[in-house]
Write a protein that holds these residues in place. Sequence first.
Motif, PDB file in Angstrom:
ATOM      1  N   CYS A 161       2.303 -21.177  37.796  1.00  0.00           N
ATOM      2  CA  CYS A 161       2.676 -19.907  37.162  1.00  0.00           C
ATOM      3  C   CYS A 161       3.137 -20.120  35.722  1.00  0.00           C
ATOM      4  O   CYS A 161       2.710 -19.396  34.807  1.00  0.00           O
ATOM      5  N   LEU A 162       4.003 -21.102  35.498  1.00  0.00           N
ATOM      6  CA  LEU A 162       4.488 -21.370  34.138  1.00  0.00           C
ATOM      7  C   LEU A 162       3.358 -21.797  33.216  1.00  0.00           C
ATOM      8  O   LEU A 162       3.337 -21.444  32.037  1.00  0.00           O
ATOM      9  N   ASP A 163       2.420 -22.575  33.746  1.00  0.00           N
ATOM     10  CA  ASP A 163       1.292 -23.013  32.934  1.00  0.00           C
ATOM     11  C   ASP A 163       0.462 -21.818  32.463  1.00  0.00           C
ATOM     12  O   ASP A 163      -0.107 -21.832  31.368  1.00  0.00           O
ATOM     13  N   HIS A 164       0.408 -20.780  33.291  1.00  0.00           N
ATOM     14  CA  HIS A 164      -0.303 -19.556  32.902  1.00  0.00           C
ATOM     15  C   HIS A 164       0.511 -18.737  31.902  1.00  0.00           C
ATOM     16  O   HIS A 164      -0.030 -18.255  30.899  1.00  0.00           O
ATOM     17  N   LEU A 165       1.814 -18.583  32.156  1.00  0.00           N
ATOM     18  CA  LEU A 165       2.647 -17.735  31.297  1.00  0.00           C
ATOM     19  C   LEU A 165       2.920 -18.374  29.947  1.00  0.00           C
ATOM     20  O   LEU A 165       2.929 -17.685  28.912  1.00  0.00           O
TER      21      LEU A 165
END
Length: 996
Positions: free
Chosen positions: A441-445
């Motif tokens: 998720c963090l890699d996307h955000l």
Amino acid sequence: MRDTFAMENTRHNDRYESKKKKTFIELSRGGFLFIVALLLFVIAAVALLVFNFAVCSPDESQKAEKKIQDHDEVYNLSMALTTSTYSPDKSSPKYAQDLRLPRSIIPISYDIVLLPLLSGENFTSTGEVAIKIKILESCKNVTLHSNTLSIVWNDSQIQKLDNDDKPFENISIKNQYFVEDKQFLVLETSKELEENSYYVVKLQFSGMIKDNLQGFYKSSYKENSETKWLASTQFQSTDARRAFPCFDEPNLKAKFKLSLGRPNEMKTLSNMPIEKTVLFTDKLKYTEGYVWDIYQESVPMSSYLVAFVICDFERKSNGNNFAVWSRKDASRSLNYALSVGPRALAFLEEFFNIKYPLPKTDMIAIPDFSSGAMENWGLITFRETAMLYEPGVSAIGKKITVAAVICHEIAHQWFGNLVTPSWWSDLWLNEGFATYMEDICLDHLEPTWKSKDLFVANELHSVFGLDALSSSHKISIEVSNPDQINEIFDMISYSKGASVIRSMESFLTLDVFKRGLTNYLNQFKYQSATQDDLWSALTLEAQKSGIFDDTMSVKEIMDGGTLQTGFPYITVTRNYETNEAYLEQRRFILMDTKSSEVDKKSIKRNEKEALWWVPITYTTKTDLEFDNTKPSHWMKAEKNITIENIAQSSDWLLLNIQVTGFYRVNYDIINWKLIINHLNNPRRYHEISQSNRAQLIDDAMNLARADLLDYTTALDVTKYLSHERDYVPWKTALNNLLYIDSMLIRMPDYDKMKKYLTSRIENIYNRLQFEDTGDVLTMLNRYQILKAACHLGMKDCVTNAIIKFHTWVHEANPDINNPISPNFKFVVYCTAIKHGDNEEWDFAWNRLLNATAPSEKEILIQALGCSREHWILSRYLERTIAENGPIRKQDTFRVFSSVSNNVWSQSIAFNFIKENWNRLKTHFGSLYLSNLNYLIKLSTKKLTDRNQLEALKNFDDKEVQEGRIIKQAIESVEANIAWLEKNYKNIIKWLDENTE
């Protein structure tokens, strides 16, 4: 559930206690004889009850004799309670051997009416619940959970339902009682409940709303000098039964409908939206100035996911059924959470390819909260520091933490809530997946944060340390009572669980992995499942996609990682003439705590051989391939393999690309030297990915700690750090080097270690300085380098920190005007307090008392433990547990951690715990056991003194000594002592040869 403080995990592990009201009655001789006769009658009745109780349980272990006891406290809350009280046997076990409910009944739906009273000296709640149940197997009692609740026995009802769910027959209740060591409420019926029929069970109950951070509890905060109260829930894992009688096991899902009473001026929140708000006089008792919020019925879910809050908070929303809540004074810190939450929700909907099942999502920051956050479906509750971020006040690291915790909890809405582990043995399916999804998720955000590299340092390396202990445990482990369940909310379930899932995603490929997850979630939605169910779904997709042939299965590969304790290290021995490599696996144990070689050999002979399926990826100096993490070879639970044509003789060889496999790697000395030579080239070291540079350091240093590699080679790996610039390798290096620092700091030759560390840090320190510039990773790197430099006493660092602190001291209004950058605050505060006296400490203490931003309070709590004055630290610990003191119970761990991180004062924390044990138990109340276990672990992690080791081993509390956490603490201290005895002279010799 995610904890943001020391993933050791202060999760916190709620505990259970039963307090008995004592009643003194003066009896005549005749009265005494009458009571004796009555007791004989009761004994005979109990025997009959035990016989009948077994009827509903197919499990033979539940047919054993049971001790019948009433619940702890009986309260008369404007209701006439009729109870029977049995005297407890204080010698009986805290819990029965088997705590699982009988399998003859399942709940279908709950209708809960709850009236909390949030005023006066005693905060109380009264309620009633109607539970629709289905009988799977004919029986003569209804057994469900209840804990610390008083039941209105005269009003209990069981009614049979017709096909339209209408009651048409009353079933009389022959007897009602509690089985205290099981937390069971048993309703014995006069006639058999029929198989495949539906009934409704109606109960009225009451309880206290305490400040114990479990069940339905109270919290408070100050607003304009006025104390404000709220009530909130924390039910995971076994505390829904503290709020209302229920079938409190994760696989017993049902629909929940809630009616919640509240004062006119307050608000309520729950899992579902409010259906209507009305004045009610026919439910419980009408209370003037109260209204009823009636909520929509929920989707089927586990009892531990039910949540409700009564508060006077401020709400912010994006207008799309997503809202965030906090106390009014903190509402300015809500904006970041509101920006992250909806984006994370949308991304995870797409990732799982399943629409979010509920009509709304609320996230709320609670002032007093036992863990970091809790994933209640549709109402996610957070500790304030895990949700609130305020630019200009909070450090950049807090921004990452808040985003990560939000991603973690929203991932649970599918993995854990939509599909729930059938029992707590597979807790890791919840927490491991949610922790893994933080990375995705963090890699996307925020792709610039390089979260996949951060994962290696924050999760994988951290859990390697715990899992290398012989007292570690399996990921999937049998648990039978609340104490055991709460103990496994630790790094093994979270970080190791996430690490093995990350490894699985790597060898399956992301696309296959995602499709398998979607199939699993769709197949078991609104139900419970086991890890084998997940393995089956993933295997089918892997075979369908051609990743596996029909001889391979995910279960065969993954069971080694989840059903065995520990992890392997791979020894690579190269043949430089044939270009072959011989790979051998063994379990990695950090250090045998027995000092003699004879004892070590005996342990190894008696230890059962553990073997894992190990995915082998590799690259060489010539290939330099760090993107392809698909295995080229497998060690299929076999002791060794040989790989041909693996590398040219002049090339270094590196295994475990991007550290996607959960294992360490040791090399022959020639290969280590080839790697070291490459790292020492300032123009070429970065050709090795930063995750693998970090892993080379972590493997080498820990292999040396385990006596599997000489420290000369391990420390040689760190020499290249003088030109390293990246955050992840530096984080790993500092973690390892500062361990040695903490072991040597009391020794006469410590100056040599201090000089070597300073020489490694000097270049990066001069590059970064106290300049608040750069991207997120640069700012994180600056923080850890400044922290290390000031710890080592580098004059420029210490001087700068003290000047900045005293500039703040002389501000006209220091509570409003703070000139120190949020990214430097801890370093500046800690350094000034460390080198100061009572004046600096008192200034920081007063700022803590006046602080309103949660992140500022958090930093100050940690920095106040940096003092080197023993009397100041003793006073700090005393204030921490003082009655009505300013430190919240949830923050006690930060205080003890801050004092314990100071090597010179760690013994102060440990001695304080020993001397104030009973006070600490009173302070924590029913939470005491798990909390104090963690405090002991925090306060002993750097001890090297044999007398204190003996004090730890002889700790005067049986429950503490039987816990897994205390065993890990003892093993860690033994390892510290053994390490120092074995390695001190060799390390000093190396330092003499490698420092000018």
